[in-house]
Design a protein around this motif. Structure first.
Motif, PDB file in Angstrom:
ATOM      1  N   SER A  11      83.150  41.799  31.245  1.00 38.15           N
ATOM      2  CA  SER A  11      82.283  42.293  30.183  1.00 38.15           C
ATOM      3  C   SER A  11      80.895  42.620  30.724  1.00 38.15           C
ATOM      4  O   SER A  11      80.382  41.945  31.626  1.00 38.15           O
ATOM      5  CB  SER A  11      82.168  41.244  29.078  1.00 38.15           C
ATOM      6  N   ARG A  12      80.307  43.654  30.160  1.00 41.15           N
ATOM      7  CA  ARG A  12      78.936  44.029  30.525  1.00 41.15           C
ATOM      8  C   ARG A  12      77.912  43.468  29.536  1.00 41.15           C
ATOM      9  O   ARG A  12      76.735  43.780  29.633  1.00 41.15           O
ATOM     10  CB  ARG A  12      78.824  45.556  30.593  1.00 41.15           C
ATOM     11  N   ALA A  21      76.521  34.927  38.656  1.00 41.60           N
ATOM     12  CA  ALA A  21      76.424  34.132  39.882  1.00 41.60           C
ATOM     13  C   ALA A  21      77.534  33.085  39.959  1.00 41.60           C
ATOM     14  O   ALA A  21      77.962  32.701  41.055  1.00 41.60           O
ATOM     15  CB  ALA A  21      75.060  33.459  39.955  1.00 41.60           C
ATOM     16  N   ILE A  22      78.003  32.630  38.801  1.00 40.66           N
ATOM     17  CA  ILE A  22      79.090  31.652  38.762  1.00 40.66           C
ATOM     18  C   ILE A  22      80.438  32.345  38.896  1.00 40.66           C
ATOM     19  O   ILE A  22      81.338  31.867  39.594  1.00 40.66           O
ATOM     20  CB  ILE A  22      79.031  30.849  37.443  1.00 40.66           C
ATOM     21  N   ILE A  23      80.592  33.496  38.243  1.00 40.50           N
ATOM     22  CA  ILE A  23      81.870  34.205  38.222  1.00 40.50           C
ATOM     23  C   ILE A  23      82.126  34.941  39.534  1.00 40.50           C
ATOM     24  O   ILE A  23      83.272  35.027  39.994  1.00 40.50           O
ATOM     25  CB  ILE A  23      81.894  35.204  37.040  1.00 40.50           C
ATOM     26  N   ASN A  24      81.075  35.466  40.167  1.00 42.05           N
ATOM     27  CA  ASN A  24      81.224  36.290  41.363  1.00 42.05           C
ATOM     28  C   ASN A  24      80.392  35.770  42.535  1.00 42.05           C
ATOM     29  O   ASN A  24      79.453  36.442  42.990  1.00 42.05           O
ATOM     30  CB  ASN A  24      80.806  37.741  41.069  1.00 42.05           C
ATOM     31  N   PRO A  25      80.701  34.588  43.053  1.00 42.60           N
ATOM     32  CA  PRO A  25      79.981  34.114  44.236  1.00 42.60           C
ATOM     33  C   PRO A  25      80.186  35.088  45.403  1.00 42.60           C
ATOM     34  O   PRO A  25      81.189  35.798  45.468  1.00 42.60           O
ATOM     35  CB  PRO A  25      80.631  32.758  44.534  1.00 42.60           C
ATOM     36  N   GLU A  26      79.252  35.120  46.327  1.00 42.35           N
ATOM     37  CA  GLU A  26      79.346  36.041  47.451  1.00 42.35           C
ATOM     38  C   GLU A  26      80.348  35.572  48.493  1.00 42.35           C
ATOM     39  O   GLU A  26      81.057  36.382  49.087  1.00 42.35           O
ATOM     40  CB  GLU A  26      77.967  36.227  48.094  1.00 42.35           C
ATOM     41  N   GLU A  27      80.446  34.273  48.729  1.00 40.80           N
ATOM     42  CA  GLU A  27      81.371  33.758  49.739  1.00 40.80           C
ATOM     43  C   GLU A  27      82.816  33.931  49.273  1.00 40.80           C
ATOM     44  O   GLU A  27      83.137  33.654  48.111  1.00 40.80           O
ATOM     45  CB  GLU A  27      81.086  32.289  50.024  1.00 40.80           C
ATOM     46  N   GLY A  29      85.750  32.302  49.747  1.00 41.47           N
ATOM     47  CA  GLY A  29      86.478  31.154  49.214  1.00 41.47           C
ATOM     48  C   GLY A  29      86.040  30.777  47.813  1.00 41.47           C
ATOM     49  O   GLY A  29      86.858  30.701  46.892  1.00 41.47           O
ATOM     50  N   PRO A  30      84.740  30.529  47.595  1.00 43.54           N
ATOM     51  CA  PRO A  30      84.270  30.237  46.237  1.00 43.54           C
ATOM     52  C   PRO A  30      84.552  31.372  45.251  1.00 43.54           C
ATOM     53  O   PRO A  30      84.812  31.130  44.069  1.00 43.54           O
ATOM     54  CB  PRO A  30      82.759  30.033  46.429  1.00 43.54           C
ATOM     55  N   ARG A  31      84.532  32.614  45.722  1.00 36.80           N
ATOM     56  CA  ARG A  31      84.802  33.749  44.845  1.00 36.80           C
ATOM     57  C   ARG A  31      86.246  33.716  44.342  1.00 36.80           C
ATOM     58  O   ARG A  31      86.511  33.871  43.154  1.00 36.80           O
ATOM     59  CB  ARG A  31      84.529  35.049  45.611  1.00 36.80           C
ATOM     60  N   ILE A  32      87.182  33.489  45.258  1.00 30.43           N
ATOM     61  CA  ILE A  32      88.590  33.412  44.861  1.00 30.43           C
ATOM     62  C   ILE A  32      88.806  32.242  43.914  1.00 30.43           C
ATOM     63  O   ILE A  32      89.535  32.350  42.921  1.00 30.43           O
ATOM     64  CB  ILE A  32      89.486  33.285  46.103  1.00 30.43           C
ATOM     65  N   ASP A  33      88.171  31.110  44.206  1.00 33.27           N
ATOM     66  CA  ASP A  33      88.313  29.942  43.348  1.00 33.27           C
ATOM     67  C   ASP A  33      87.749  30.220  41.959  1.00 33.27           C
ATOM     68  O   ASP A  33      88.346  29.853  40.938  1.00 33.27           O
ATOM     69  CB  ASP A  33      87.593  28.752  43.983  1.00 33.27           C
ATOM     70  N   ALA A  34      86.604  30.898  41.880  1.00 30.70           N
ATOM     71  CA  ALA A  34      86.005  31.226  40.581  1.00 30.70           C
ATOM     72  C   ALA A  34      86.888  32.200  39.808  1.00 30.70           C
ATOM     73  O   ALA A  34      87.085  32.053  38.591  1.00 30.70           O
ATOM     74  CB  ALA A  34      84.613  31.824  40.788  1.00 30.70           C
ATOM     75  N   GLU A  60      85.245  45.471  42.437  1.00 28.42           N
ATOM     76  CA  GLU A  60      84.183  44.615  41.893  1.00 28.42           C
ATOM     77  C   GLU A  60      84.263  44.550  40.371  1.00 28.42           C
ATOM     78  O   GLU A  60      84.139  45.563  39.678  1.00 28.42           O
ATOM     79  CB  GLU A  60      82.813  45.174  42.307  1.00 28.42           C
ATOM     80  N   GLY A  61      84.538  43.346  39.843  1.00 23.29           N
ATOM     81  CA  GLY A  61      84.593  43.158  38.398  1.00 23.29           C
ATOM     82  C   GLY A  61      85.847  43.679  37.721  1.00 23.29           C
ATOM     83  O   GLY A  61      85.891  43.742  36.491  1.00 23.29           O
TER      84      GLY A  61
END
Length: 223
Positions: A11-12, A21-27, A29-34, A60-61
């Motif tokens: 959603s925009r 920042a929570i939904i799309n971490p840059e790293e 591993g954390p990104r896949i987990d989120a 992206e998104g």
């Protein structure tokens, strides 16, 4: 068997973008987990629900899902684009495919191991980086060919575009025990040998780590 292929876009709305920042971490591993947790927002309709969908991050998104139920509306996503998925296939049909997979095999006394990591560990450390993609190509193609023997297709050819390792967050303790898995991005061409078996395998996904965006094979008729 009724399946649904859906496209989900984040959603925009400001309330959703505030969580970026929570939904799309840059790293990675954390990104896949989120994203693993995020996709449940569209499918976990009760606390006891077991996962009955496959997903992958397409861009992206944006996510694609293959599921036994349509995704439910969520404030985190725009209205999903949903279509019935039931390709009519016959023996001899050729399909182009794209697959993101965690490819493993059983090793006696160890359990399941990632096919590429296993091959890399057999080399001296200094030789691993130069051979990484070549081994990913060889081992990925061999693994997918074996999958075809039980899943109703013959692999004609495949190319590994990327091999990466996702390290999941939240681990405490020795580094070598940190949860991680390899991800192969493959494209190629296959020929259908047993349509019912192929469709069942397609709905169940290929390989492991399906909760983390692996296993969904995208197909289209070959030119």
């Amino acid at each position: 068997m009724t399946l649904y292929l859906s496209r989900l876009r984040l959603s925009r709305k400001p309330s959703a973008r505030a969580l970026d920042a929570i939904i799309n971490p840059e790293e990675p591993g954390p990104r896949i987990d989120a994203h693993h947790r995020l996709l449940w927002a569209a499918f976990a309709d009760n606390p006891d629900r077991k996962r009955d969908f496959l997903w992958r991050e397409q861009s992206e998104g944006e996510f694609l899902t293959l599921s036994a139920r349509p995704p439910a509306p969520s404030e985190l996503f725009e209205a999903p684009a949903i279509k019935d998925f039931g390709p009519r296939l016959a023996p001899g049909d050729r399909l182009s495919f794209a697959l993101r997979a965690n490819a493993t095999r059983a090793r006696k006394g160890i359990g399941r191991v990632d096919v590429v990591m296993d091959a890399l560990h057999a080399l001296p450390k200094g030789a691993r980086a130069p051979e990484r993609i070549a081994l990913a190509q060889r081992e990925g193609a061999a693994w997918l060919s074996r999958q075809g023997e039980r899943a109703g297709f013959r692999l004609i050819g495949t190319e590994v575009g990327d091999y990466s390792v996702a390290v999941l967050p939240g681990h405490r303790g020795r580094r070598e025990r940190q949860p991680q898995f390899g991800i192969l991005d493959m494209t190629g061409l296959l020929e259908i040998t047993d349509p019912p078996s192929f469709l069942i395998a397609l709905s169940q996904g290929f390989g492991r780590a399906k909760a983390f965006g692996c296993g969904l094979m995208l197909i289209r008729r070959a030119e």
